[in-house]
Write a protein that holds these residues in place. Structure first.
Motif, PDB file in Angstrom:
ATOM      1  N   UNK A  99     -16.031 -44.596 -13.440  1.00 50.44           N
ATOM      2  CA  UNK A  99     -15.623 -44.171 -12.404  1.00 50.44           C
ATOM      3  C   UNK A  99     -14.512 -43.078 -12.160  1.00 50.44           C
ATOM      4  N   UNK A 100     -13.541 -43.707 -13.014  1.00 51.07           N
ATOM      5  CA  UNK A 100     -12.345 -43.044 -12.963  1.00 51.07           C
ATOM      6  C   UNK A 100     -12.413 -41.558 -13.985  1.00 51.07           C
ATOM      7  N   UNK A 101     -13.407 -41.606 -14.728  1.00 51.62           N
ATOM      8  CA  UNK A 101     -13.757 -40.296 -15.721  1.00 51.62           C
ATOM      9  C   UNK A 101     -15.092 -40.040 -15.833  1.00 51.62           C
TER      10      UNK A 101
ATOM     11  N   UNK B  70      -0.656 -29.917  -8.598  1.00 49.63           N
ATOM     12  CA  UNK B  70       0.317 -29.919  -9.839  1.00 49.63           C
ATOM     13  C   UNK B  70       0.743 -31.248 -10.111  1.00 49.63           C
ATOM     14  N   UNK B  71      -0.076 -32.602  -9.724  1.00 47.46           N
ATOM     15  CA  UNK B  71       0.248 -33.531  -9.744  1.00 47.46           C
ATOM     16  C   UNK B  71       0.831 -34.003 -11.388  1.00 47.46           C
ATOM     17  N   UNK B  72       2.034 -34.781 -11.475  1.00 46.76           N
ATOM     18  CA  UNK B  72       2.528 -35.091 -12.596  1.00 46.76           C
ATOM     19  C   UNK B  72       1.596 -36.250 -13.157  1.00 46.76           C
ATOM     20  N   UNK B  73       1.344 -36.164 -14.447  1.00 48.20           N
ATOM     21  CA  UNK B  73       0.336 -37.282 -15.213  1.00 48.20           C
ATOM     22  C   UNK B  73       1.032 -38.615 -14.604  1.00 48.20           C
ATOM     23  N   UNK B  74       2.327 -38.963 -14.497  1.00 50.12           N
ATOM     24  CA  UNK B  74       2.844 -40.363 -14.019  1.00 50.12           C
ATOM     25  C   UNK B  74       1.977 -40.811 -12.631  1.00 50.12           C
ATOM     26  N   UNK B  75       1.894 -39.648 -11.971  1.00 44.08           N
ATOM     27  CA  UNK B  75       1.431 -39.894 -10.521  1.00 44.08           C
ATOM     28  C   UNK B  75      -0.161 -40.235 -10.359  1.00 44.08           C
ATOM     29  N   UNK B  76      -0.679 -39.459 -11.446  1.00 40.77           N
ATOM     30  CA  UNK B  76      -2.310 -39.937 -11.615  1.00 40.77           C
ATOM     31  C   UNK B  76      -2.427 -41.241 -12.382  1.00 40.77           C
ATOM     32  N   UNK B  77      -1.183 -41.329 -13.262  1.00 42.31           N
ATOM     33  CA  UNK B  77      -1.617 -42.987 -13.847  1.00 42.31           C
ATOM     34  C   UNK B  77      -1.302 -44.033 -12.783  1.00 42.31           C
ATOM     35  N   UNK B  78      -0.259 -43.938 -11.978  1.00 39.42           N
ATOM     36  CA  UNK B  78      -0.107 -44.659 -10.868  1.00 39.42           C
ATOM     37  C   UNK B  78      -1.145 -44.862 -10.049  1.00 39.42           C
ATOM     38  N   UNK B  79      -1.726 -43.957  -9.522  1.00 37.15           N
ATOM     39  CA  UNK B  79      -3.008 -43.939  -8.986  1.00 37.15           C
ATOM     40  C   UNK B  79      -4.170 -44.773  -9.323  1.00 37.15           C
ATOM     41  N   UNK B  80      -4.436 -44.413 -10.682  1.00 40.27           N
ATOM     42  CA  UNK B  80      -5.472 -44.977 -11.632  1.00 40.27           C
ATOM     43  C   UNK B  80      -5.142 -46.868 -11.519  1.00 40.27           C
ATOM     44  N   UNK B  81      -3.952 -46.882 -11.950  1.00 39.17           N
ATOM     45  CA  UNK B  81      -3.541 -48.340 -12.261  1.00 39.17           C
ATOM     46  C   UNK B  81      -3.716 -48.920 -10.922  1.00 39.17           C
ATOM     47  N   UNK B  82      -3.357 -48.595  -9.697  1.00 45.71           N
ATOM     48  CA  UNK B  82      -3.517 -49.267  -8.335  1.00 45.71           C
ATOM     49  C   UNK B  82      -4.895 -49.231  -8.106  1.00 45.71           C
ATOM     50  N   UNK B  83      -5.634 -48.203  -8.338  1.00 49.82           N
ATOM     51  CA  UNK B  83      -7.108 -48.416  -8.067  1.00 49.82           C
ATOM     52  C   UNK B  83      -7.925 -49.363  -8.922  1.00 49.82           C
ATOM     53  N   UNK B  84      -7.414 -49.545 -10.091  1.00 50.58           N
ATOM     54  CA  UNK B  84      -8.043 -50.379 -11.221  1.00 50.58           C
ATOM     55  C   UNK B  84      -7.819 -51.972 -10.602  1.00 50.58           C
ATOM     56  N   UNK B  85      -6.516 -52.018 -10.025  1.00 53.29           N
ATOM     57  CA  UNK B  85      -6.251 -53.399  -9.200  1.00 53.29           C
ATOM     58  C   UNK B  85      -6.989 -53.951  -8.106  1.00 53.29           C
ATOM     59  N   UNK B  86      -7.653 -52.861  -7.493  1.00 54.88           N
ATOM     60  CA  UNK B  86      -8.556 -53.208  -6.434  1.00 54.88           C
ATOM     61  C   UNK B  86     -10.109 -53.058  -7.043  1.00 54.88           C
ATOM     62  N   UNK B  87     -10.350 -52.723  -8.117  1.00 47.66           N
ATOM     63  CA  UNK B  87     -11.576 -52.363  -8.594  1.00 47.66           C
ATOM     64  C   UNK B  87     -12.391 -53.692  -8.793  1.00 47.66           C
TER      65      UNK B  87
END
Length: 255
Positions: A181-183, A238-255
């Motif tokens: 889903x994330x990729x 131009x989202x910083x990779x850290x922001x994308x990481x944070x979004x993914x990790x929070x998404x995974x917590x709810x997945x």
């Protein structure tokens, strides 16, 4: 030669056993319970010389008391007084020799603040990363910050691609389902899902992985790919990779 064998424990843990050639003295990593280790020792006529600990969670330390009582091993782990039985406290930049191999110690906070990982250069390189890096995923942030975990993963990404990755849990199928889903445009994820389903149907571990494989299938290593950025809702900015990481990790917590 150094061999590494998984000892299944608890519901989905792996206790990794390191053995040098045919020597009866061995090392184990993160013994969450003692029974499976003792059974293996007795069945194979081995003795426990040393233990590596990556962090304080009970599913990685729960077997320490019984194993220490029975074998009196050297116990190498992080500087955390809450872990009873450690004989050798180590941290960032330290080196330890285990089973004939020199291991470098990395501080890898994120999952917990005391988390460390053990990396052995050589042929092949070996990484014992506890609950920091999983096949196709990374650890939940119980104590650390997204930045700390992101930094730890970036460090792992610089290791040789043939580095064998020995994670602490059999989380691969769940992680790959999230990665799909994330990729979603990544064919390597679909291929890995097929391969890992077959392995689990045969009751085989999906681990170890390799750094090279993780660079292809792990969304936390692919934060700048269009597929991952779009899935995270960051396409076109131009989202910083850290922001994308944070979004993914929070998404995974709810997945």
């Amino acid at each position: 030669m150094l061999s590494v064998t998984p000892i299944p424990a608890l519901s989905d843990n792996y206790i990794w056993l390191l053995r040098q050639d045919s020597s009866p003295g061995v090392c184990v990593v993160d013994p969450g319970e003692a029974g499976p280790v003792i059974d293996y020792m007795e069945r194979e006529s081995l003795t426990l010389e040393s233990i590596l600990i990556t962090h304080h969670h009970p599913d990685h330390t729960g077997g320490l008391e019984a194993l220490i009582k029975l074998y009196s091993p050297r116990v190498i782990g992080p500087d955390n007084p809450g872990i009873e039985g450690i004989t050798d406290t180590v941290g960032e930049g330290d080196e330890v020799r285990i089973m004939g191999r020199l291991f470098e110690v990395f501080a890898t906070p994120g999952h917990t603040l005391d988390h460390i990982s053990f990396f052995a250069p050589g042929i092949p390189p070996l990484l014992f990363c506890g609950d920091t890096l999983f096949c196709a995923g990374c650890g939940r942030l119980f104590e650390g910050t997204p930045e700390q975990m992101h930094n730890a993963l970036n460090r792992f990404a610089q290791l040789p691609e043939d580095t064998l990755v020995f994670a602490g849990h059999e989380y691969t199928l769940a992680n790959l389902k999230f990665a799909s889903q994330a990729d979603p445009e990544n064919p390597a994820v679909a291929q890995a899902l097929t391969e890992c389903y077959k392995a689990r149907e045969l009751e085989r571990p999906t681990l170890p992985s390799t750094i090279g494989r993780e660079l292809k299938i792990n969304p936390y290593f692919r934060l700048e790919s269009d597929s991952v950025r779009q899935a995270a809702g960051h396409k076109g900015d131009n989202t910083d990779p850290l922001a994308t990481f944070t979004t993914l990790r929070e998404w995974k917590d709810r997945f």
